[in-house]
Enzyme design. Structure first.
Site, mmCIF file in Angstrom:
data_model
loop_
_atom_site.group_PDB
_atom_site.id
_atom_site.type_symbol
_atom_site.label_atom_id
_atom_site.label_comp_id
_atom_site.label_asym_id
_atom_site.label_seq_id
_atom_site.Cartn_x
_atom_site.Cartn_y
_atom_site.Cartn_z
ATOM 1 N N ASN A 316 0.924 -1.205 0.040
ATOM 2 C CA ASN A 316 -0.022 -0.161 -0.059
ATOM 3 C C ASN A 316 0.692 1.400 0.008
ATOM 4 O OD1 ASN A 316 -2.544 1.293 -0.217
ATOM 5 N ND2 ASN A 316 -3.023 0.964 1.697
ATOM 6 N N HIS A 352 -9.270 3.552 8.641
ATOM 7 C CA HIS A 352 -9.890 2.194 8.182
ATOM 8 C C HIS A 352 -11.276 1.811 8.655
ATOM 9 C CE1 HIS A 352 -5.601 1.315 7.047
ATOM 10 N NE2 HIS A 352 -6.304 0.357 6.122
#
Length: 466
Positions: A316, A352
């Protein structure tokens, strides 16, 4: 007509229909990029903004139906903030607060105890894009001498148009799963600057197909092995009845398999960006053209590194770079690197979602990374350990490192993927909180090992190394 076909396809693949829609949408980015290259490359920027906006909206509607209005609202509000509030700290804070509160409200009203593909999934990507846009517009009003190299590269000299912001937000190569990129990069794309052949579409078909092929390979690995390493198995009586060593090894293998879900999507999406030209990154020292501007994965490093920090730096990438640029480095005023690191990881956890598992995961990341850095420093400063690390026994050491590395990569992933405390607590209890105990013991023992293995006198340390 499409719904029954998708239902049959998802049934034959053994995957939920939303997941099939998502991967098809990522793949559709390739024909979109080909259309752009073949028919639109020399068209006015207004046409390109419309194409990117409408194609991205179509993909959003295909996946989430009428819920695409959430992204439209946030894009419009962000544009109005840029226009009406200007290059001010108030504008940046207002953007940050609005976009994050909207995202968290979405999590609150839609979250379940399972991993669901719904409108909040691409919206978390969009949230970072729009917050980053406000930072970049703010930086554009500063003297270049006040900005670092990254900020200078991303800073916006003028306020963008609404259509420009929409094209940037809905670009088919990054709307659903990323990667993150700046408006300046998008502006260079539509201006025809991101190419290795000035005035012509980039020669990026082969680099794009290589990433496409690698992404499909990772997706195949995930499709084959994920049914054997399902999250739900952790909560079964069968898992609890297994020997301790088996439970630990299962976590190791499960972590390796589960991450291919993310790797495959990111690598395939990167191929779309390369094909369009957004992935063009100039030339290297040898004059070779680079196509890694949108790379979200360093797959070789991901597969071979024995270090936690190596995996983090390979995974990521663009999101980590965004957080480093817009959160970690801008917390310099705190005057404490550890405090900045904690605040950054807290931001990532909240971004998240609202489940406790995210907090546990990123708190474990903080502990693991800092213990690993202490171990690396110990090995570097200890002549005996340095000699051992460079000895013929290193292949064996590497194998042990990889086992420990992936075991304790899987350990924080358990709460990340199981979300709620009752689930991850059950798994941690079944393996006796071995990860917490291991790193707590390491934290206590490392100072004594340093005293025993590292000479106090630097000159003596150099002599021993000789």
């Amino acid at each position: 007509m499409a719904a029954p076909l998708l239902a049959k396809l998802s049934e034959s693949l053994g995957s939920p229909e939303p997941a099939v829609r998502l991967i098809l949408s990522v793949l559709i980015g390739y024909p979109c990029a080909l259309v752009y290259r073949r028919f639109l490359f020399h068209q006015p920027v207004t046409v390109l903004h419309l194409f990117h906006t409408l194609s991205g909206l179509a993909l959003a509607a295909f996946n989430f139906g009428s819920q695409i209005y959430h992204s439209a609202v946030c894009v419009l509000v962000q544009f109005l903030m840029l226009r009406l509030m200007g290059r001010t700290v108030t504008a940046v804070l207002s953007s940050f607060i609005f976009q994050m509160v909207y995202l968290l409200a979405g999590y609150y009203f839609t979250a379940t105890e399972e991993y669901d593909i719904k409108w909040t999934m691409p919206h978390c990507v969009l949230t970072l894009k729009l917050i980053g846009l406000s930072f970049d517009y703010y930086d554009g009003g500063k003297d270049p001498s006040q900005l670092n190299a990254e900020q200078q590269k991303a800073a916006l000299p003028a306020v963008p148009t609404l259509l420009e912001v929409c094209g940037f937000a809905y670009f088919y190569g990054g709307f659903l799963v990323g990667p993150q990129f700046t408006l300046r990069s998008y502006q260079s794309l539509v201006a025809g600057k991101l190419t290795d052949s000035p005035g012509k579409p980039p020669n990026s078909i082969m680099p794009a197909m290589q990433r496409f092929g690698l992404g499909l390979l990772c997706l195949t690995i995930y499709a084959i092995f994920s049914p054997h390493y399902a999250d739900s198995y952790f909560l079964t009586d069968e898992y609890e009845a297994q020997p301790f060593w088996y439970r630990c090894v299962f976590i190791l293998l499960w972590a390796k398999v589960i991450l291919y879900k993310y790797v495959s999507c990111w690598v395939i999406a990167e191929g779309v960006c390369i094909l369009s030209g957004l992935g063009y990154n100039g030339v290297d020292q040898n004059g070779n053209h680079q196509w890694d501007a949108c790379a979200n994965m360093k797959v070789w490093l991901f597969e071979t590194t024995p270090l936690f920090t190596g995996t983090i730096s390979s995974f990521n990438i663009n999101t980590n770079a965004w957080v480093a640029r817009h959160v970690f480095k801008r917390l310099k005023f705190l005057g404490n690197k550890i405090l900045s690191q904690v605040a950054t990881l807290l931001f990532l956890a909240i971004w998240h979602g609202l489940h406790s598992g995210y907090i546990i995961c990123f708190s474990m990341e903080f502990i693991i990374v800092n213990v690993e850095k202490q171990i690396q420093a110990l090995v570097k400063d200890s002549p005996a350990l340095t000699k051992l690390a460079n000895s013929p026994f290193y292949p064996l050491i590497y194998a042990v490192q990889q086992f420990i590395h992936w075991l304790f990569m899987g350990y924080p992933l358990v709460p990340f993927c199981l979300f709620t405390y009752d689930k991850w607590l059950k798994v941690y209890s079944s393996i006796y909180f071995c990860g917490h105990l291991f790193f707590f013991a390491a934290y206590l023992v490392l100072p004594y090992l340093r005293k025993a293995l590292v000479p106090k006198d630097p000159q003596q340390r150099e002599k021993k190394q000789d």
